[in-house]
Design an enzyme around this catalytic site. Structure first.
Site, PDB file in Angstrom:
ATOM      1  N   ARG A 229      -0.692  -0.071  -2.291  1.00  0.00           N
ATOM      2  CA  ARG A 229      -1.415   1.057  -2.791  1.00  0.00           C
ATOM      3  C   ARG A 229      -2.982   0.621  -2.338  1.00  0.00           C
ATOM      4  O   ARG A 229      -3.414   0.045  -2.757  1.00  0.00           O
ATOM      5  CB  ARG A 229      -1.317   1.350  -4.273  1.00  0.00           C
ATOM      6  CG  ARG A 229       0.174   2.008  -4.799  1.00  0.00           C
ATOM      7  CD  ARG A 229       0.331   3.405  -4.215  1.00  0.00           C
ATOM      8  NE  ARG A 229       1.554   4.121  -4.312  1.00  0.00           N
ATOM      9  CZ  ARG A 229       2.642   3.939  -3.700  1.00  0.00           C
ATOM     10  NH1 ARG A 229       2.603   3.274  -2.577  1.00  0.00           N
ATOM     11  NH2 ARG A 229       3.813   4.822  -4.119  1.00  0.00           N
ATOM     12  N   ASP A 253      -2.022   0.225   5.552  1.00  0.00           N
ATOM     13  CA  ASP A 253      -1.253   1.311   5.699  1.00  0.00           C
ATOM     14  C   ASP A 253      -1.725   2.300   4.636  1.00  0.00           C
ATOM     15  O   ASP A 253      -1.050   3.574   4.543  1.00  0.00           O
ATOM     16  CB  ASP A 253       0.099   0.985   5.532  1.00  0.00           C
ATOM     17  CG  ASP A 253       1.256   1.905   5.728  1.00  0.00           C
ATOM     18  OD1 ASP A 253       1.091   2.797   6.786  1.00  0.00           O
ATOM     19  OD2 ASP A 253       2.013   2.335   4.916  1.00  0.00           O
ATOM     20  N   GLU A 258      -6.933   8.194   0.321  1.00  0.00           N
ATOM     21  CA  GLU A 258      -6.138   8.539   1.212  1.00  0.00           C
ATOM     22  C   GLU A 258      -5.279  10.192   0.717  1.00  0.00           C
ATOM     23  O   GLU A 258      -5.021  10.961   1.936  1.00  0.00           O
ATOM     24  CB  GLU A 258      -4.817   7.699   1.621  1.00  0.00           C
ATOM     25  CG  GLU A 258      -3.615   7.791   0.183  1.00  0.00           C
ATOM     26  CD  GLU A 258      -2.503   6.833   0.709  1.00  0.00           C
ATOM     27  OE1 GLU A 258      -2.686   5.841   1.159  1.00  0.00           O
ATOM     28  OE2 GLU A 258      -1.346   7.362   0.641  1.00  0.00           O
ATOM     29  N   HIS A 290       0.128   5.459   5.746  1.00  0.00           N
ATOM     30  CA  HIS A 290       1.135   5.414   4.632  1.00  0.00           C
ATOM     31  C   HIS A 290       2.584   5.622   5.530  1.00  0.00           C
ATOM     32  O   HIS A 290       3.310   6.344   4.892  1.00  0.00           O
ATOM     33  CB  HIS A 290       0.998   6.497   3.518  1.00  0.00           C
ATOM     34  CG  HIS A 290       1.469   5.817   2.166  1.00  0.00           C
ATOM     35  ND1 HIS A 290       0.681   5.840   1.356  1.00  0.00           N
ATOM     36  CD2 HIS A 290       2.521   5.317   2.038  1.00  0.00           C
ATOM     37  CE1 HIS A 290       1.364   5.509   0.078  1.00  0.00           C
ATOM     38  NE2 HIS A 290       2.721   5.007   0.619  1.00  0.00           N
TER      39      HIS A 290
HETATM   40  P1  NAD Z   1       8.839  -4.060  -7.068  1.00  0.00           P
HETATM   41  O1  NAD Z   1       8.528  -3.511  -8.362  1.00  0.00           O
HETATM   42  O2  NAD Z   1      10.105  -4.601  -6.593  1.00  0.00           O
HETATM   43  O3  NAD Z   1       8.117  -5.449  -6.898  1.00  0.00           O
HETATM   44  C1  NAD Z   1       6.379  -5.370  -7.596  1.00  0.00           C
HETATM   45  C2  NAD Z   1       6.048  -6.963  -7.855  1.00  0.00           C
HETATM   46  O4  NAD Z   1       4.754  -6.781  -8.219  1.00  0.00           O
HETATM   47  C3  NAD Z   1       7.034  -7.300  -8.987  1.00  0.00           C
HETATM   48  O5  NAD Z   1       7.673  -8.506  -8.711  1.00  0.00           O
HETATM   49  C4  NAD Z   1       5.912  -7.429 -10.228  1.00  0.00           C
HETATM   50  O6  NAD Z   1       6.432  -8.427 -11.037  1.00  0.00           O
HETATM   51  C5  NAD Z   1       4.830  -7.572  -9.528  1.00  0.00           C
HETATM   52  N1  NAD Z   1       3.606  -7.513 -10.114  1.00  0.00           N
HETATM   53  C6  NAD Z   1       3.491  -6.470 -11.324  1.00  0.00           C
HETATM   54  N2  NAD Z   1       2.064  -6.523 -11.842  1.00  0.00           N
HETATM   55  C7  NAD Z   1       1.477  -7.628 -10.931  1.00  0.00           C
HETATM   56  C8  NAD Z   1       0.117  -8.114 -10.982  1.00  0.00           C
HETATM   57  N3  NAD Z   1      -0.657  -7.560 -11.898  1.00  0.00           N
HETATM   58  N4  NAD Z   1      -0.054  -9.104 -10.378  1.00  0.00           N
HETATM   59  C9  NAD Z   1       0.768  -9.655  -9.495  1.00  0.00           C
HETATM   60  N5  NAD Z   1       2.194  -9.046  -9.427  1.00  0.00           N
HETATM   61  C10 NAD Z   1       2.152  -8.013 -10.079  1.00  0.00           C
HETATM   62  O7  NAD Z   1       8.175  -3.334  -5.930  1.00  0.00           O
HETATM   63  P2  NAD Z   1       8.367  -3.210  -4.454  1.00  0.00           P
HETATM   64  O8  NAD Z   1       9.650  -2.219  -4.070  1.00  0.00           O
HETATM   65  O9  NAD Z   1       8.388  -4.579  -4.023  1.00  0.00           O
HETATM   66  O10 NAD Z   1       7.127  -2.412  -3.969  1.00  0.00           O
HETATM   67  C11 NAD Z   1       5.713  -2.781  -4.170  1.00  0.00           C
HETATM   68  C12 NAD Z   1       4.660  -1.878  -3.736  1.00  0.00           C
HETATM   69  O11 NAD Z   1       4.874  -1.305  -2.326  1.00  0.00           O
HETATM   70  C13 NAD Z   1       5.163  -0.548  -4.557  1.00  0.00           C
HETATM   71  O12 NAD Z   1       4.195  -0.729  -5.840  1.00  0.00           O
HETATM   72  C14 NAD Z   1       4.512   0.666  -3.951  1.00  0.00           C
HETATM   73  O13 NAD Z   1       3.092   0.991  -4.342  1.00  0.00           O
HETATM   74  C15 NAD Z   1       4.307   0.062  -2.438  1.00  0.00           C
HETATM   75  N6  NAD Z   1       5.213   0.880  -1.427  1.00  0.00           N
HETATM   76  C16 NAD Z   1       4.575   1.337  -0.518  1.00  0.00           C
HETATM   77  C17 NAD Z   1       5.054   1.963   0.800  1.00  0.00           C
HETATM   78  C18 NAD Z   1       4.751   2.266   1.780  1.00  0.00           C
HETATM   79  O14 NAD Z   1       5.052   3.114   2.559  1.00  0.00           O
HETATM   80  N7  NAD Z   1       3.480   2.035   2.264  1.00  0.00           N
HETATM   81  C19 NAD Z   1       6.503   1.905   0.438  1.00  0.00           C
HETATM   82  C20 NAD Z   1       7.194   1.668  -0.599  1.00  0.00           C
HETATM   83  C21 NAD Z   1       6.521   1.059  -1.702  1.00  0.00           C
END
Ligand code: NAD
Length: 344
Positions: A229, A253, A258, A290
């Site tokens: 994000r 990305d 954005e 994105h």
């Molecule tokens: P997920 O929930 O499986 O994993 C997120 C991880 O972050 C977890 O292990 C959690 O414990 C950790 N976390 C939470 N708070 C934290 C902190 N303060 N410091 C460090 N780690 C922390 O999520 P995911 O499916 O792996 O997705 C991750 C992120 O990717 C999502 O939050 C989303 O914003 C982003 N995303 C982007 C796209 C894109 O197209 N660019 C697509 C999907 C997801």
């Protein structure tokens, strides 16, 4: 069941077409959901939104006044929904996983493109310029990747990095045993990593996780990748880090401002965001809009889970993918502090 879909593109509509037979009527709008456009949802039974729809308290109030009881997100992140305002009034469900490989592979694609200068070579050879000057890259083998957030996407990236023979350091608020990476404190990860990739959610705690102070701790020449994000990075501080030659390359990305730009064609327009414009002019910055999720597998996974969330709600089953302030499901439960309201 009439569902109002906001911020849709042709590829979204195509991926939902196979589900029309389930008694669901889709109303697709290309506009984003915000206070000014919420009226479009009047008469619908649920709304379906994406990453840059602004589902703030005022929007939620309007949706509730139309008798709408469900917001379904076509994405995993839910930082753009005011869950506190939704609590007890309207239910919210997301797509917790839809090909984490799509995002992890895009992350590696950005990294390879950047460090092997593929984007520059592509433009040169299109112009029959076969010079190699300025295209020297570096091997990923033996380099240290720092992964912040080792959930589904972070884990998929760690596996890819291990395949490249990289050392992987990891930081997560809730470390997981099965990653094969060495967990460190955040400061150690900042100091030791050649490349840093962000995969944690956007919360008040992680907002501007990368700023002047954290950049100060990093190695000269570090490569920063953000496919999570935008507001995880303070863009002004990133720009300063690049201008000071501290940051070797940035692959973005996502971008903190954005929402009014990404997913739309502004070629031929004057873009008013000076920070983004300056970042894009940098020879060592690659921006994609994105796009990391955009694979056929991910789009059909998103459609399948979204429809299943809709059917679960309307057919009275447990809403497995609900996000709320106090959901029992540990995966979805939101610990304090609450997620950031809107804007990313
Ligand atoms: P997920 O929930 O499986 O994993 C997120 C991880 O972050 C977890 O292990 C959690 O414990 C950790 N976390 C939470 N708070 C934290 C902190 N303060 N410091 C460090 N780690 C922390 O999520 P995911 O499916 O792996 O997705 C991750 C992120 O990717 C999502 O939050 C989303 O914003 C982003 N995303 C982007 C796209 C894109 O197209 N660019 C697509 C999907 C997801």
């Amino acid at each position: 069941m009439k569902i109002a879909f906001f911020d849709t593109k042709e590829y979204d509509q195509q991926s939902f077409e196979p589900y029309v037979k389930n008694g669901i009527e889709f109303q697709f709008y290309d506009t984003k959901l915000c206070e000014a456009t919420a009226e479009l949802a009047r008469g619908a039974d649920a709304v379906c939104v994406f990453v840059n729809d602004d589902v703030n308290a005022a929007v939620i109030e309007k949706l509730c006044s139309f008798g709408i009881g469900l917001i379904v997100l076509r994405c995993a992140g839910y930082n753009n929904v005011d869950l506190a305002a939704a609590s007890g009034k309207i239910r919210v469900a997301r797509v917790p996983a839809y090909s984490p490989h799509a995002v992890a592979e895009h992350t590696m694609a950005l990294l390879l493109c950047s460090v092997r200068r593929i984007h520059k070579a592509y433009n040169r050879t299109k112009d029959f310029n076969f010079s190699l000057n300025g295209l020297t890259g570096f091997d990923l083998y033996g380099k240290t990747m720092g992964v912040i957030g080792t959930g589904k996407i972070g884990k998929a990236l760690i596996e890819i990095c291990r395949g490249f023979g990289m050392n992987v350091l990891a930081y997560d608020k809730y470390p997981s045993e099965a990653t094969g990476a060495r967990y460190t404190e955040l400061d150690e990860l900042f100091c030791e990593s050649d490349i840093i990739s962000l995969h944690c959610p956007l919360t008040p705690e992680t907002e501007h996780l990368i700023d002047r102070d954290s950049i100060e701790k990093m190695q000269k020449g570090v490569v920063l990748i953000n496919t999570s994000r935008g507001a995880l990075i303070n863009s002004e501080d990133l720009l300063e880090g690049i201008k000071e030659r501290k940051i070797g390359a940035a692959c973005l990305d996502v971008y903190e401002e954005e929402s009014d730009l990404f997913f739309e064609d502004f070629s031929g327009h004057i873009v008013n965001d000076d920070t983004l414009a300056r970042l894009i002019t940098m020879p060592n910055v690659i921006v994609t809009s994105h796009q990391a999720f955009l694979t056929e597998e991910a789009l059909s996974g998103i459609a399948e889970t979204t429809v299943s969330n809709i059917l679960d709600y309307f057919e009275g089953r447990e809403l497995e993918n609900e996000v709320c302030m106090r959901c029992g499901n540990a995966e979805n439960r939101i610990e304090e502090p609450a997620p950031i309201g809107a804007g990313v």
